[in-house]
Scaffold this active site. Structure first.
Site, PDB file in Angstrom:
ATOM      1  NE  ARG A  28      26.466 -32.002 -43.779  1.00  0.00           N
ATOM      2  CZ  ARG A  28      26.232 -32.699 -44.883  1.00  0.00           C
ATOM      3  NH1 ARG A  28      26.883 -32.382 -46.010  1.00  0.00           N
ATOM      4  NH2 ARG A  28      25.383 -33.705 -44.884  1.00  0.00           N
ATOM      5  CE  LYS A  79      27.135 -36.251 -40.877  1.00  0.00           C
ATOM      6  NZ  LYS A  79      26.000 -35.688 -40.082  1.00  0.00           N
ATOM      7  CG  HIS A  83      23.050 -28.360 -39.314  1.00  0.00           C
ATOM      8  ND1 HIS A  83      24.127 -28.659 -40.121  1.00  0.00           N
ATOM      9  CD2 HIS A  83      22.112 -29.313 -39.572  1.00  0.00           C
ATOM     10  CE1 HIS A  83      23.860 -29.755 -40.821  1.00  0.00           C
ATOM     11  NE2 HIS A  83      22.648 -30.159 -40.518  1.00  0.00           N
ATOM     12  NE  ARG A 118      22.679 -30.317 -44.587  1.00  0.00           N
ATOM     13  CZ  ARG A 118      23.076 -30.739 -45.779  1.00  0.00           C
ATOM     14  NH1 ARG A 118      23.609 -29.883 -46.631  1.00  0.00           N
ATOM     15  NH2 ARG A 118      22.952 -32.002 -46.140  1.00  0.00           N
ATOM     16  CG  HIS A 126      20.125 -35.701 -46.998  1.00  0.00           C
ATOM     17  ND1 HIS A 126      18.941 -35.030 -46.764  1.00  0.00           N
ATOM     18  CD2 HIS A 126      21.044 -35.109 -46.193  1.00  0.00           C
ATOM     19  CE1 HIS A 126      19.134 -34.089 -45.866  1.00  0.00           C
ATOM     20  NE2 HIS A 126      20.400 -34.116 -45.496  1.00  0.00           N
ATOM     21  CE1 TYR A 155      15.109 -29.635 -43.225  1.00  0.00           C
ATOM     22  CE2 TYR A 155      15.996 -31.505 -44.443  1.00  0.00           C
ATOM     23  CZ  TYR A 155      16.153 -30.504 -43.503  1.00  0.00           C
ATOM     24  OH  TYR A 155      17.351 -30.368 -42.839  1.00  0.00           O
TER      25      TYR A 155
END
Length: 346
Positions: free
Chosen positions: A211, A234, A284, A287, A310, A319
């Protein structure tokens, strides 16, 4: 309710049915077992006779929000932002007695928010601004989390008033990513109209899937030979991503100096490069671009999950369709695959 042993050797049972300011029930017993049995009896009485039980919870929603912030919310990364949003919700609902809040109240509140009819006590522009269903869903999740957390902490015993309310269905958002030609144009624009730091941040984002803020706040201590360890992420978990030797040498050459803020410059160079992006997907897109190309080049979805950090594989699965052989079985295994007109070329 409490049981304690007296100096005389007897056991004292003490109970305040309506709190410390109410009537007190005291009774002495010869043995602790008798006192415990009486305590169980009084608990059963309280269940069958509500007026002997706990006092009615008359706390306002604002009091619960303040308590939640003190006991839990203050530990969040975006603690001030979250508290501000909860205060807006509280004001829009009229700061009711929390125990009286119902699903009907929330349904009418969100309808008024969608119509821009909520007066939150702030500036005129905010009072009449309409919000999206996505914003309503976020508010729903924030307030529901307050009740859930207080329940876990033993500070709320009633049902969560938002527990069984469904959020609005949301269409999947467009996920933009850059083509090789766009990447070249972007880096050229960064070099010509931006600065070296902007170019380096963009290159690190495209090389690691990090990020923007994770790269912009990079420190020398996060670098090791041909790797970057991202911290304060995050997901609140550190992750280490390999990088090329040339990129590592460029970062080391900075000698730990902090990057200058250049977020707004990125917005400018994307326009100069002729790149149009969906609303809310400015930096973003870097990313998304890393993840998309990683899968298009034959990458493994589990490895991608670890690189991006994640916690839920379902987020990374967005994806999966970029993989070269994604759902190719639809061609080979469909009911027409064996007919002459639909044979797959060898």
């Amino acid at each position: 309710m409490s049981i304690r042993k007296l100096p005389s050797g007897k056991w004292l049972f003490e109970y305040y049915p309506n709190g410390r300011d109410g009537k007190r029930v005291r009774k002495q017993f010869t043995t602790k077992g008798e006192a415990v049995s009486y305590e169980q009896y009084m608990e059963e009485q309280a269940k069958s006779k509500p007026w002997l039980g706990e006092k009615e919870d008359r706390r306002k929603l604002s009091e619960l929000i303040d308590l939640w912030y003190k006991l839990h919310g203050c530990s969040l990364n975006d603690k001030k932002g979250r508290l501000g949003k909860l205060n807006i919700i509280c004001s829009g609902l009229g700061d009711p007695i929390a125990a009286s809040l119902t699903a009907k109240d929330w349904a009418h509140y969100r309808d008024q928010r969608l119509q821009g009819a909520i007066d939150n006590g702030y500036s005129t522009s905010l009072e009449t601004r309409k919000v999206s269903t996505g914003t309503i869903n976020c508010e729903h999740a924030f307030l529901r989390a307050v009740f859930n957390e207080l329940k876990r902490l033993g500070e709320w015993s009633l049902p969560n008033p938002l527990e069984n309310i469904r959020e609005f269905d949301q269409p999947e958002r467009e996920m933009a990513w850059l083509t090789p030609d766009q990447i070249t144009r972007l880096l050229t624009a960064c070099a010509k109209h931006g600065n070296d730091e902007l170019t380096l941040i963009v290159r690190v984002c495209l090389s690691t899937g990090a990020r923007w803020n994770e790269v912009a706040k990079l420190k020398a201590s996060q670098l090791s030979p041909y790797k970057i360890t991202f911290i304060n992420t995050k997901g609140k978990k550190n992750r280490t991503v390999p990088i090329t030797e040339p990129l590592y040498q460029e970062l080391i050459a900075r000698e730990g100096k902090a990057f200058q803020p250049c977020y707004k410059q990125f917005y400018r160079v994307t326009r100069l490069a002729g790149i149009e992006l969906p609303e809310g997907q400015m930096t973003h897109v870097l990313r998304h671009t890393f993840a998309s190309h990683f899968m298009m080049n034959g990458g493994n979805i589990i490895v991608l999950q670890r690189i991006l950090g994640h916690s839920d594989i379902r987020i990374t699965m967005r994806y999966a369709h970029f993989a070269p052989d994604h759902l190719d079985d639809a061609i080979h295994l469909n009911p027409l695959a064996k007919t002459s007109g639909d044979k797959v070329a060898a």
